[in-house]
Design a protein around this motif. Structure first.
Motif, PDB file in Angstrom:
ATOM      1  N   HIS A 174       0.832  -1.200   0.000  1.00 29.56           N
ATOM      2  CA  HIS A 174       0.000   0.000   0.000  1.00 29.56           C
ATOM      3  C   HIS A 174       0.867   1.250   0.000  1.00 29.56           C
ATOM      4  O   HIS A 174       0.352   2.363   0.065  1.00 29.56           O
ATOM      5  CB  HIS A 174      -0.906   0.010   1.241  1.00 29.56           C
ATOM      6  CG  HIS A 174      -1.877  -1.121   1.288  1.00 29.56           C
ATOM      7  ND1 HIS A 174      -2.030  -1.928   2.398  1.00 29.56           N
ATOM      8  CD2 HIS A 174      -2.730  -1.605   0.356  1.00 29.56           C
ATOM      9  CE1 HIS A 174      -2.953  -2.844   2.149  1.00 29.56           C
ATOM     10  NE2 HIS A 174      -3.385  -2.669   0.923  1.00 29.56           N
ATOM     11  N   GLN A 202      -3.315  -4.929  -3.750  1.00 24.96           N
ATOM     12  CA  GLN A 202      -3.666  -4.146  -2.573  1.00 24.96           C
ATOM     13  C   GLN A 202      -5.014  -4.642  -2.046  1.00 24.96           C
ATOM     14  O   GLN A 202      -5.771  -5.289  -2.772  1.00 24.96           O
ATOM     15  CB  GLN A 202      -3.785  -2.642  -2.897  1.00 24.96           C
ATOM     16  CG  GLN A 202      -2.493  -1.942  -3.229  1.00 24.96           C
ATOM     17  CD  GLN A 202      -2.089  -2.132  -4.689  1.00 24.96           C
ATOM     18  OE1 GLN A 202      -2.935  -2.135  -5.581  1.00 24.96           O
ATOM     19  NE2 GLN A 202      -0.799  -2.285  -4.931  1.00 24.96           N
ATOM     20  N   GLY A 205     -10.456  -1.318  -1.239  1.00 23.00           N
ATOM     21  CA  GLY A 205     -10.812  -0.163  -0.440  1.00 23.00           C
ATOM     22  C   GLY A 205      -9.625   0.588   0.118  1.00 23.00           C
ATOM     23  O   GLY A 205      -9.802   1.628   0.757  1.00 23.00           O
ATOM     24  N   MET A 206      -8.406   0.095  -0.109  1.00 22.60           N
ATOM     25  CA  MET A 206      -7.213   0.766   0.391  1.00 22.60           C
ATOM     26  C   MET A 206      -6.234   1.012  -0.748  1.00 22.60           C
ATOM     27  O   MET A 206      -6.124   0.207  -1.685  1.00 22.60           O
ATOM     28  CB  MET A 206      -6.538  -0.068   1.477  1.00 22.60           C
ATOM     29  CG  MET A 206      -7.367  -0.239   2.728  1.00 22.60           C
ATOM     30  SD  MET A 206      -6.458  -1.045   4.052  1.00 22.60           S
ATOM     31  CE  MET A 206      -7.759  -1.193   5.271  1.00 22.60           C
ATOM     32  N   ALA A 207      -5.533   2.138  -0.654  1.00 22.32           N
ATOM     33  CA  ALA A 207      -4.539   2.519  -1.671  1.00 22.32           C
ATOM     34  C   ALA A 207      -5.120   2.445  -3.073  1.00 22.32           C
ATOM     35  O   ALA A 207      -4.461   1.994  -4.012  1.00 22.32           O
ATOM     36  CB  ALA A 207      -3.296   1.622  -1.550  1.00 22.32           C
ATOM     37  N   GLU A 208      -6.355   2.906  -3.213  1.00 22.80           N
ATOM     38  CA  GLU A 208      -7.022   2.847  -4.514  1.00 22.80           C
ATOM     39  C   GLU A 208      -6.288   3.670  -5.558  1.00 22.80           C
ATOM     40  O   GLU A 208      -6.235   3.292  -6.743  1.00 22.80           O
ATOM     41  CB  GLU A 208      -8.476   3.334  -4.397  1.00 22.80           C
ATOM     42  CG  GLU A 208      -9.326   2.565  -3.408  1.00 22.80           C
ATOM     43  CD  GLU A 208      -9.667   1.162  -3.881  1.00 22.80           C
ATOM     44  OE1 GLU A 208     -10.841   0.907  -4.169  1.00 22.80           O
ATOM     45  OE2 GLU A 208      -8.743   0.315  -3.956  1.00 22.80           O
ATOM     46  N   LYS A 223      -7.045  -6.802  -6.494  1.00 22.48           N
ATOM     47  CA  LYS A 223      -7.563  -6.290  -5.227  1.00 22.48           C
ATOM     48  C   LYS A 223      -8.069  -7.500  -4.459  1.00 22.48           C
ATOM     49  O   LYS A 223      -8.850  -8.298  -4.975  1.00 22.48           O
ATOM     50  CB  LYS A 223      -8.706  -5.309  -5.462  1.00 22.48           C
ATOM     51  CG  LYS A 223      -8.330  -4.088  -6.289  1.00 22.48           C
ATOM     52  CD  LYS A 223      -7.325  -3.192  -5.575  1.00 22.48           C
ATOM     53  CE  LYS A 223      -7.945  -2.407  -4.448  1.00 22.48           C
ATOM     54  NZ  LYS A 223      -6.975  -1.409  -3.877  1.00 22.48           N
ATOM     55  N   LEU A 237      -8.489  -5.108   9.388  1.00 18.49           N
ATOM     56  CA  LEU A 237      -8.595  -3.992   8.448  1.00 18.49           C
ATOM     57  C   LEU A 237      -8.082  -2.695   9.078  1.00 18.49           C
ATOM     58  O   LEU A 237      -7.479  -1.860   8.385  1.00 18.49           O
ATOM     59  CB  LEU A 237     -10.042  -3.821   7.990  1.00 18.49           C
ATOM     60  CG  LEU A 237     -10.585  -4.927   7.074  1.00 18.49           C
ATOM     61  CD1 LEU A 237     -12.069  -4.723   6.812  1.00 18.49           C
ATOM     62  CD2 LEU A 237      -9.816  -4.972   5.755  1.00 18.49           C
ATOM     63  N   ARG A 240      -4.360  -2.742   8.802  1.00 18.56           N
ATOM     64  CA  ARG A 240      -3.948  -2.466   7.424  1.00 18.56           C
ATOM     65  C   ARG A 240      -4.133  -0.989   7.083  1.00 18.56           C
ATOM     66  O   ARG A 240      -3.358  -0.412   6.327  1.00 18.56           O
ATOM     67  CB  ARG A 240      -4.747  -3.326   6.442  1.00 18.56           C
ATOM     68  CG  ARG A 240      -4.561  -4.821   6.586  1.00 18.56           C
ATOM     69  CD  ARG A 240      -3.188  -5.327   6.192  1.00 18.56           C
ATOM     70  NE  ARG A 240      -2.182  -5.131   7.212  1.00 18.56           N
ATOM     71  CZ  ARG A 240      -2.069  -5.886   8.317  1.00 18.56           C
ATOM     72  NH1 ARG A 240      -2.911  -6.871   8.519  1.00 18.56           N
ATOM     73  NH2 ARG A 240      -1.126  -5.651   9.186  1.00 18.56           N
ATOM     74  N   ALA A 241      -5.179  -0.386   7.624  1.00 21.18           N
ATOM     75  CA  ALA A 241      -5.412   1.044   7.392  1.00 21.18           C
ATOM     76  C   ALA A 241      -4.282   1.871   7.999  1.00 21.18           C
ATOM     77  O   ALA A 241      -3.824   2.852   7.402  1.00 21.18           O
ATOM     78  CB  ALA A 241      -6.757   1.468   7.969  1.00 21.18           C
ATOM     79  N   CYS A 244      -1.410   1.595   5.798  1.00 20.39           N
ATOM     80  CA  CYS A 244      -1.624   2.306   4.533  1.00 20.39           C
ATOM     81  C   CYS A 244      -1.479   3.807   4.692  1.00 20.39           C
ATOM     82  O   CYS A 244      -0.826   4.466   3.882  1.00 20.39           O
ATOM     83  CB  CYS A 244      -3.022   1.960   4.005  1.00 20.39           C
ATOM     84  SG  CYS A 244      -3.429   2.703   2.411  1.00 20.39           S
ATOM     85  N   TYR A 245      -2.049   4.365   5.774  1.00 25.10           N
ATOM     86  CA  TYR A 245      -2.134   5.819   5.901  1.00 25.10           C
ATOM     87  C   TYR A 245      -1.137   6.425   6.879  1.00 25.10           C
ATOM     88  O   TYR A 245      -0.994   7.638   6.935  1.00 25.10           O
ATOM     89  CB  TYR A 245      -3.555   6.208   6.288  1.00 25.10           C
ATOM     90  CG  TYR A 245      -4.545   5.817   5.217  1.00 25.10           C
ATOM     91  CD1 TYR A 245      -4.518   6.440   3.966  1.00 25.10           C
ATOM     92  CD2 TYR A 245      -5.461   4.791   5.417  1.00 25.10           C
ATOM     93  CE1 TYR A 245      -5.397   6.068   2.961  1.00 25.10           C
ATOM     94  CE2 TYR A 245      -6.346   4.410   4.412  1.00 25.10           C
ATOM     95  CZ  TYR A 245      -6.307   5.051   3.187  1.00 25.10           C
ATOM     96  OH  TYR A 245      -7.161   4.671   2.192  1.00 25.10           O
TER      97      TYR A 245
END
Length: 254
Positions: A174, A202, A205-208, A223, A237, A240-241, A244-245
């Protein structure tokens, strides 16, 4: 024993076996072989329908057995430039690069098209706690910066082998910088964007932005969607978020 590839290397953590273990009992040997045969049967099915089968990674205490199963399936089904069975490498482990290097070198000599799914890692706290309880250094890199560097180093190595046609890799990340760097590296090597031996992935819903950017550039992108009980999936999740962020933090990936 069956044909397989090298599993451990000089940098691998040996602390899980503090002494010479007792040999397996006949029943344990039978159970082990049944598990291997189940993976072979599953691999045969994926071979017949021409789809990749990705075997997940776990704790270092059980990973050698998983790799043994995975590599034995690779030697049977990953032939003639085709990768059906993929192992998973966690780049937060200090021995990640050395293990994939030695396994790939042996695979090339055997005519096996090795396949890897490259991730950063999933059990940071647990691995460090186990090692500490036994008085050993953690098998995990000491910082997120080192993990990023290892991930990119493993990526570079695998892309070169993909270019030669003797390996396949799925880059699961991500991280925008890693994705952008890997795409540029692939283009510099001359790997065709439609080459199915190079894929990115990925979470849905993440790193779209990264997913669409790679796909719009012509690369193969998947995905993936986790499923299971809500009380287990939601915490997964959320972790993972965070990854990702908040990529600058050295967080618990477990």
């Amino acid at each position: 024993m069956v044909d397989a590839l090298p599993i451990l290397c000089n940098k691998s953590p040996f602390y899980h076996t503090l002494g010479r273990p007792d040999p397996l009992t006949p029943q344990e040997e039978e159970d082990l072989e049944k598990a291997r045969q189940r993976l072979i049967k599953l691999s045969q099915k994926y071979f017949d329908i021409d789809l990749p089968l990705h075997v997940d990674a776990e704790y270092t205490s059980v990973q050698p057995a998983i790799d043994y199963f995975t590599y034995s399936a690779m030697t049977k089904f990953n032939k003639n430039g085709k990768a059906i069975v993929y192992g998973r490498v966690q780049a937060y482990l200090r021995d990640a690069k050395e293990r994939i290097t030695q396994a790939t070198e042996v695979a090339e000599k055997m005519g096996v098209t090795i396949g890897y799914k490259l991730v950063r890692g999933a059990y940071l706290s647990t691995e460090s706690q186990v090692a500490s309880s036994l008085g050993y250094a953690s098998p995990i890199h000491g910082s997120i910066k080192e993990t990023h560097a290892c991930y990119d180093d493993c990526t570079s190595f695998m892309l070169k082998i993909v270019y030669k046609g003797s390996a396949a890799v799925c880059l699961v990340t991500h991280n925008l910088d890693s994705g952008r760097w890997a795409a540029a590296k692939a283009q510099a090597l001359g790997i065709g964007k439609g080459n199915d031996k190079l894929q990115f992935a990925q979470l849905k819903g993440m790193a779209e932005g990264l997913s669409f950017g790679l796909r719009n550039a012509g690369f193969q992108v998947s995905k993936y969607l986790p499923y299971g009980p809500v009380d287990m999936v939601i915490p997964y999740l959320l972790r993972r978020a965070e990854e990702c962020y908040l990529p600058q933090l050295w967080i618990d990936y477990s």
